[in-house]
Design a protein around this motif. Structure first.
Motif, PDB file in Angstrom:
ATOM      1  N   SER A  23       0.672  -1.176   0.111  1.00 55.76           N
ATOM      2  CA  SER A  23       0.026  -0.184   0.018  1.00 55.76           C
ATOM      3  C   SER A  23       0.869   1.203   0.138  1.00 55.76           C
ATOM      4  O   SER A  23       0.594   2.096  -0.809  1.00 55.76           O
ATOM      5  CB  SER A  23      -1.032   0.058   1.274  1.00 55.76           C
ATOM      6  OG  SER A  23      -1.547  -1.170   1.114  1.00 55.76           O
ATOM      7  N   SER A  30       1.796   6.523  -6.885  1.00 53.97           N
ATOM      8  CA  SER A  30       0.898   7.562  -7.242  1.00 53.97           C
ATOM      9  C   SER A  30       1.288   9.046  -7.035  1.00 53.97           C
ATOM     10  O   SER A  30       1.203   9.993  -7.938  1.00 53.97           O
ATOM     11  CB  SER A  30      -0.433   7.508  -6.281  1.00 53.97           C
ATOM     12  OG  SER A  30      -1.304   8.368  -6.711  1.00 53.97           O
ATOM     13  N   TYR A  47      -4.347  11.090 -14.244  1.00 57.34           N
ATOM     14  CA  TYR A  47      -5.421  10.461 -14.361  1.00 57.34           C
ATOM     15  C   TYR A  47      -5.003   8.937 -14.142  1.00 57.34           C
ATOM     16  O   TYR A  47      -5.328   7.979 -13.457  1.00 57.34           O
ATOM     17  CB  TYR A  47      -6.224  10.515 -15.546  1.00 57.34           C
ATOM     18  CG  TYR A  47      -7.054  11.768 -15.672  1.00 57.34           C
ATOM     19  CD1 TYR A  47      -8.026  12.070 -15.099  1.00 57.34           C
ATOM     20  CD2 TYR A  47      -6.533  12.568 -16.747  1.00 57.34           C
ATOM     21  CE1 TYR A  47      -8.430  13.363 -15.150  1.00 57.34           C
ATOM     22  CE2 TYR A  47      -7.283  13.868 -17.027  1.00 57.34           C
ATOM     23  CZ  TYR A  47      -8.229  14.274 -16.155  1.00 57.34           C
ATOM     24  OH  TYR A  47      -8.980  15.245 -16.323  1.00 57.34           O
ATOM     25  N   TYR A  50      -4.230   8.061 -10.471  1.00 57.92           N
ATOM     26  CA  TYR A  50      -5.358   7.683  -9.345  1.00 57.92           C
ATOM     27  C   TYR A  50      -5.491   6.387  -9.327  1.00 57.92           C
ATOM     28  O   TYR A  50      -5.835   5.942  -8.440  1.00 57.92           O
ATOM     29  CB  TYR A  50      -6.673   8.546  -9.872  1.00 57.92           C
ATOM     30  CG  TYR A  50      -6.821   9.914 -10.187  1.00 57.92           C
ATOM     31  CD1 TYR A  50      -5.988  10.639  -8.993  1.00 57.92           C
ATOM     32  CD2 TYR A  50      -7.440  10.565 -11.137  1.00 57.92           C
ATOM     33  CE1 TYR A  50      -6.432  12.010  -8.843  1.00 57.92           C
ATOM     34  CE2 TYR A  50      -7.460  12.047 -11.056  1.00 57.92           C
ATOM     35  CZ  TYR A  50      -6.935  12.622  -9.949  1.00 57.92           C
ATOM     36  OH  TYR A  50      -6.784  13.935 -10.226  1.00 57.92           O
ATOM     37  N   ILE A  51      -4.980   5.511 -10.223  1.00 56.96           N
ATOM     38  CA  ILE A  51      -5.125   4.270 -10.224  1.00 56.96           C
ATOM     39  C   ILE A  51      -4.421   3.405  -9.073  1.00 56.96           C
ATOM     40  O   ILE A  51      -4.811   2.784  -8.165  1.00 56.96           O
ATOM     41  CB  ILE A  51      -4.711   3.487 -11.524  1.00 56.96           C
ATOM     42  CG1 ILE A  51      -5.619   3.848 -12.492  1.00 56.96           C
ATOM     43  CG2 ILE A  51      -4.601   2.038 -11.490  1.00 56.96           C
ATOM     44  CD1 ILE A  51      -5.267   3.391 -14.219  1.00 56.96           C
ATOM     45  N   PHE A  53      -3.483   5.092  -6.274  1.00 58.48           N
ATOM     46  CA  PHE A  53      -3.892   5.702  -5.191  1.00 58.48           C
ATOM     47  C   PHE A  53      -5.239   4.893  -4.844  1.00 58.48           C
ATOM     48  O   PHE A  53      -5.583   4.503  -3.615  1.00 58.48           O
ATOM     49  CB  PHE A  53      -4.278   7.226  -5.537  1.00 58.48           C
ATOM     50  CG  PHE A  53      -4.875   7.754  -4.095  1.00 58.48           C
ATOM     51  CD1 PHE A  53      -3.945   8.181  -3.129  1.00 58.48           C
ATOM     52  CD2 PHE A  53      -6.321   7.878  -4.213  1.00 58.48           C
ATOM     53  CE1 PHE A  53      -4.340   8.687  -2.115  1.00 58.48           C
ATOM     54  CE2 PHE A  53      -6.667   8.610  -3.038  1.00 58.48           C
ATOM     55  CZ  PHE A  53      -5.814   8.966  -1.996  1.00 58.48           C
ATOM     56  N   VAL A  54      -5.943   4.802  -5.863  1.00 54.30           N
ATOM     57  CA  VAL A  54      -7.464   3.951  -5.329  1.00 54.30           C
ATOM     58  C   VAL A  54      -7.038   2.708  -4.824  1.00 54.30           C
ATOM     59  O   VAL A  54      -7.810   2.177  -4.023  1.00 54.30           O
ATOM     60  CB  VAL A  54      -8.325   3.997  -6.414  1.00 54.30           C
ATOM     61  CG1 VAL A  54      -9.462   3.093  -6.575  1.00 54.30           C
ATOM     62  CG2 VAL A  54      -8.801   5.402  -6.976  1.00 54.30           C
ATOM     63  N   VAL A  57      -5.770   2.681  -1.215  1.00 53.33           N
ATOM     64  CA  VAL A  57      -7.122   2.991  -0.323  1.00 53.33           C
ATOM     65  C   VAL A  57      -7.772   1.650  -0.200  1.00 53.33           C
ATOM     66  O   VAL A  57      -8.262   1.279   1.050  1.00 53.33           O
ATOM     67  CB  VAL A  57      -7.692   3.984  -0.874  1.00 53.33           C
ATOM     68  CG1 VAL A  57      -9.173   4.146  -0.007  1.00 53.33           C
ATOM     69  CG2 VAL A  57      -6.854   5.443  -0.745  1.00 53.33           C
ATOM     70  N   TYR A  58      -8.209   1.073  -1.511  1.00 52.28           N
ATOM     71  CA  TYR A  58      -8.838  -0.268  -1.215  1.00 52.28           C
ATOM     72  C   TYR A  58      -8.309  -1.358  -0.297  1.00 52.28           C
ATOM     73  O   TYR A  58      -8.737  -1.842   0.603  1.00 52.28           O
ATOM     74  CB  TYR A  58      -9.056  -0.900  -2.853  1.00 52.28           C
ATOM     75  CG  TYR A  58      -9.829  -2.100  -2.928  1.00 52.28           C
ATOM     76  CD1 TYR A  58     -11.137  -2.374  -2.552  1.00 52.28           C
ATOM     77  CD2 TYR A  58      -9.060  -3.332  -3.035  1.00 52.28           C
ATOM     78  CE1 TYR A  58     -11.642  -3.490  -2.308  1.00 52.28           C
ATOM     79  CE2 TYR A  58      -9.749  -4.490  -3.008  1.00 52.28           C
ATOM     80  CZ  TYR A  58     -10.797  -4.750  -2.771  1.00 52.28           C
ATOM     81  OH  TYR A  58     -11.241  -5.856  -2.685  1.00 52.28           O
TER      82      TYR A  58
END
Length: 135
Positions: A23, A30, A47, A50-51, A53-54, A57-58
């Motif tokens: 993580s 990111s 953009y 963001y991948i 980063f998401v 977080v997931y």
């Protein structure tokens, strides 16, 4: 004490994966992508940043702890040779004033001997080969 926000957050995170090395690596990736996007002035890269980063977080909030641990384990197995290489180089640089490093001519094992002892007989701890070198 019941309404303490930290207690509520701690209770909410119970049973979730939390942060781990993968993580953290995704968050750093990111961040680096967004910095590169700002430097090169390419909006598509922001953009793309963001991948990871998401995904990070997931992973942090996921309740599938066993799957996340397995993913982190596989990541660490891929990264550990790189970490080991840099750690050895750092140690070698740190000890360069007090020790000298040699490789065994037979098995290529790395050997560390103290500096300033003149010609010494070095015995490989792995294969037992003996050789003479100037320390």
């Amino acid at each position: 004490m019941k309404n303490n926000p930290l207690n509520r957050l701690q209770k909410w995170m119970m049973g979730r994966n939390g942060g781990d090395q993968l993580s953290l690596a995704l968050l750093i990736l990111s961040l680096l992508l967004s910095i590169v996007s700002g430097i090169l002035d390419l909006p598509i890269i922001i953009y793309i940043s963001y991948i990871p980063f998401v995904l990070a977080v997931y992973r942090i909030f996921s309740k599938k702890v066993d799957k996340r641990r397995l993913e982190n384990y596989k990541f660490m197995m891929k990264v550990s040779p790189i970490y080991s290489f840099y750690h050895k180089r750092k140690t070698t640089l740190k000890d360069r004033k007090t020790h000298k490093y040699f490789k065994c001519p037979n098995c290529k094992q790395g050997l560390r001997v103290p500096k300033g002892k003149g010609k010494i007989n070095i015995t490989c701890s792995k294969c037992g080969t003996k050789f003479i070198k100037q320390s």
